[in-house]
Design an enzyme around this catalytic site. Structure first.
Site, mmCIF file in Angstrom:
data_model
loop_
_atom_site.group_PDB
_atom_site.id
_atom_site.type_symbol
_atom_site.label_atom_id
_atom_site.label_comp_id
_atom_site.label_asym_id
_atom_site.label_seq_id
_atom_site.Cartn_x
_atom_site.Cartn_y
_atom_site.Cartn_z
ATOM 1 N N LYS A 72 34.786 29.641 31.796
ATOM 2 C CA LYS A 72 35.781 30.702 31.617
ATOM 3 C C LYS A 72 37.197 30.133 31.622
ATOM 4 C CE LYS A 72 37.245 33.396 34.863
ATOM 5 N NZ LYS A 72 37.371 34.352 35.956
ATOM 6 N N ASP A 90 35.173 37.243 31.450
ATOM 7 C CA ASP A 90 35.250 37.466 32.889
ATOM 8 C C ASP A 90 34.507 38.761 33.198
ATOM 9 O OD1 ASP A 90 36.906 39.509 32.018
ATOM 10 O OD2 ASP A 90 38.635 38.881 33.192
#
Length: 181
Positions: A72, A90
């Site tokens: 991420k 996310d």
């Protein structure tokens, strides 16, 4: 705030690489997991200097080699700083993309990322990522989500383009009067 003081003391990788973990810790002690983050920042700075000439790599795969950098974070850096056509997934993006039908049966953030990447036009990825985050954070919240409103309606054109690429017509699961759950 942590960042201004941290970057004032360590404006580049070289200055942070010369610091010890304890000094870095003093600047970030108010964040969550400061011991781990201080260790990662110290190791990352040294690696940037040694392996990359103090330059931050632009490719997510290379960024993930840096201590403390996962998928991420690598995608956020690649997208925001280098405008690479990647989507960081996310909690908000994972939840919202499922709720509004942009992903189907995605069980993990990585599988959601793969579907979103496949179906989002490259020139829209950077903005789509931020729209989904903001929509998930402020409108389609995990608890007590707001009623679907102009925020989602204004994104309908983008969602429609993504779903057309996936071979699906834009058919939101919820009507404007429904809750985004």
């Amino acid at each position: 705030m942590i960042t201004p003081a941290l970057l004032k003391r360590f404006p580049d990788a070289l200055s942070m690489a010369g610091a010890d973990q304890a000094e870095i810790f003093t600047y970030i002690k108010s964040c969550s997991y400061p011991n781990s983050k201080a260790k990662h920042l110290s190791e990352m700075a040294r690696m940037l200097v040694k392996d990359f000439g103090s330059k931050v790599p632009s490719e997510p795969e290379i960024l993930q080699r840096l201590p403390g950098v996962g998928r991420k974070t690598a995608n956020v850096v690649a997208s925001v700083i280098f405008r690479k056509p990647v989507i960081a997934v996310d909690t908000h993006v994972f939840r919202v993309s499922r709720r509004i039908g942009l992903t189907v049966n995605a069980k993990t953030p990585e599988s959601a990322e793969m579907q979103l990447t496949k179906n989002t036009p490259p020139e829209m990825m950077h903005d789509a990522h931020h729209w989904l985050i903001l929509h998930g954070r402020y409108v389609c919240k995990s608890r007590n989500p707001f009623v679907l409103n102009a925020a989602l309606k204004s994104s309908a054109n983008i969602i429609n383009q993504i779903q057309r690429r996936a071979g699906q017509p834009f058919k939101p699961k919820y009507q404007a009067s429904d809750h985004c759950v």
